[in-house]
Design a protein around this motif. Sequence first.
Motif, short mmCIF file in Angstrom:
data_model
loop_
_atom_site.label_atom_id
_atom_site.label_comp_id
_atom_site.label_asym_id
_atom_site.label_seq_id
_atom_site.Cartn_x
_atom_site.Cartn_y
_atom_site.Cartn_z
N ALA A 153 -11.71 -6.26 -5.50
CA ALA A 153 -12.43 -6.69 -4.29
C ALA A 153 -13.15 -8.00 -4.58
O ALA A 153 -13.12 -8.94 -3.77
CB ALA A 153 -13.41 -5.61 -3.85
N LEU B 121 -5.74 4.75 -0.08
CA LEU B 121 -7.10 4.42 0.37
C LEU B 121 -7.52 3.01 -0.06
O LEU B 121 -8.08 2.25 0.74
CB LEU B 121 -8.10 5.44 -0.19
N PHE B 122 -7.23 2.66 -1.31
CA PHE B 122 -7.62 1.32 -1.76
C PHE B 122 -6.87 0.25 -0.95
O PHE B 122 -7.42 -0.81 -0.62
CB PHE B 122 -7.34 1.13 -3.25
N ARG C 16 0.84 -1.19 0.00
CA ARG C 16 0.00 0.00 0.00
C ARG C 16 0.88 1.24 0.00
O ARG C 16 1.75 1.39 0.87
CB ARG C 16 -0.88 -0.04 1.25
N ASP D 212 -8.31 -4.76 4.86
CA ASP D 212 -9.30 -5.32 5.80
C ASP D 212 -9.95 -6.55 5.17
O ASP D 212 -10.21 -7.55 5.85
CB ASP D 212 -10.39 -4.29 6.15
N ASP E 82 -5.90 0.55 2.13
CA ASP E 82 -6.54 0.50 3.45
C ASP E 82 -7.76 -0.41 3.41
O ASP E 82 -7.94 -1.28 4.25
CB ASP E 82 -6.94 1.92 3.87
N ILE E 83 -8.58 -0.22 2.41
CA ILE E 83 -9.84 -0.96 2.33
C ILE E 83 -9.58 -2.44 2.01
O ILE E 83 -10.10 -3.33 2.68
CB ILE E 83 -10.75 -0.32 1.25
#
Length: 343
Positions: A215, A233-234, A125, A240, A236-237
Amino acid sequence: MPKQVAVVPGDLAGQEVVPEAVRVLRALGLGYEFEEFEVGAGPLLRGEPAMSEATFQEIARADAILFGAIGDPRVPDVGYPAQVLLRMRFELDLYVNLRPARLYDDRLSPLRDPSRRGIDLVIVRENTEGLYVGMGGRFRRGTPEEVAVQEDLNTYRGVSRILEYAFGRARRRICMVDKSNAMAHAGGLWQDCWAHLRALHPDLEARHLYVDAAAMELVRDPTRFEVLVTGNLFGDILSDLTAALVGGMGLAPSANLNPETGKGLFEPVHGSAPDIAGKGVVDPLGAILSAGMMVEHLGDEEAAKRIEQAVIGAIRSGECTRDLGGSLSTREAGDAVLRRLGD
Ligand code: IPM
Ligand code: MN
């Protein structure tokens, strides 16, 4: 000179899991020197800065930072994590955020199909740019005409250095994730740097996915990924999501690195977990595996393997906290790892 480790538990769950990671590090007898620093809601609620300037300077000097979590519901300011965690990432220029996801035990997989369980991937990231830089502002605040702008900053240097790092890490496969079909300016820069670098690495299987498709693909068949490189941001998402594919947030470690200066901050991905903190049930394995990443970064590869093997042993024998199907407390789960360090 012994390696200096700045220990920064931070808030809530961080204060429960970091001591377990430190116990593991001490047991390995690596000769590190530990110094603990208080940051977060504690000082803030006493009317002091969440991280004082002097504390930041001392933490910045350490060879490595072992970090817990930031976030406390008693602090209403939504910008508060940024003052601490993002400040360290930005000012130490820790531009690589590594978030590995390995499936240590089949029973932790939420996927039905057993052939989709050989998961061993890492999200690379970008950690110092993108939508996280805090540029923008709120105009006509508090009125029905309010306007909020949040800028997505992408630099040629920033994008090329994270892609170069990711290419350098990949052995067989690399996947770049952006949203260049909808965000053509930022995405275009990522695409240009990507095209340039993939031409230099014809030996690697290089794939590009838009973030929405990524995703979906990560859930459909995570075994097809090795290195997944993406923006702040991508990353981070998606990290998870990948954590949930291998046992959940309690187990997910991360490393924030600057490969040129050697600086590094190591933290579990789970955050301060206000819903379960303070009950002695938080999973320490994310913090312990983060300590393992730290040990590897500091050059003690053998000890890093011992930590990972001990964690795997504890998980496979069910000696873990309840998020992983066990019934141990945080402390007992730490003991279960400690007992296996010699295996
Ligand atoms: C993480 C966290 C942070 C982030 C928050 C606390 C600012 O979610 O490390 O994944 O978004 O980077
Ligand atoms: Mn996150």
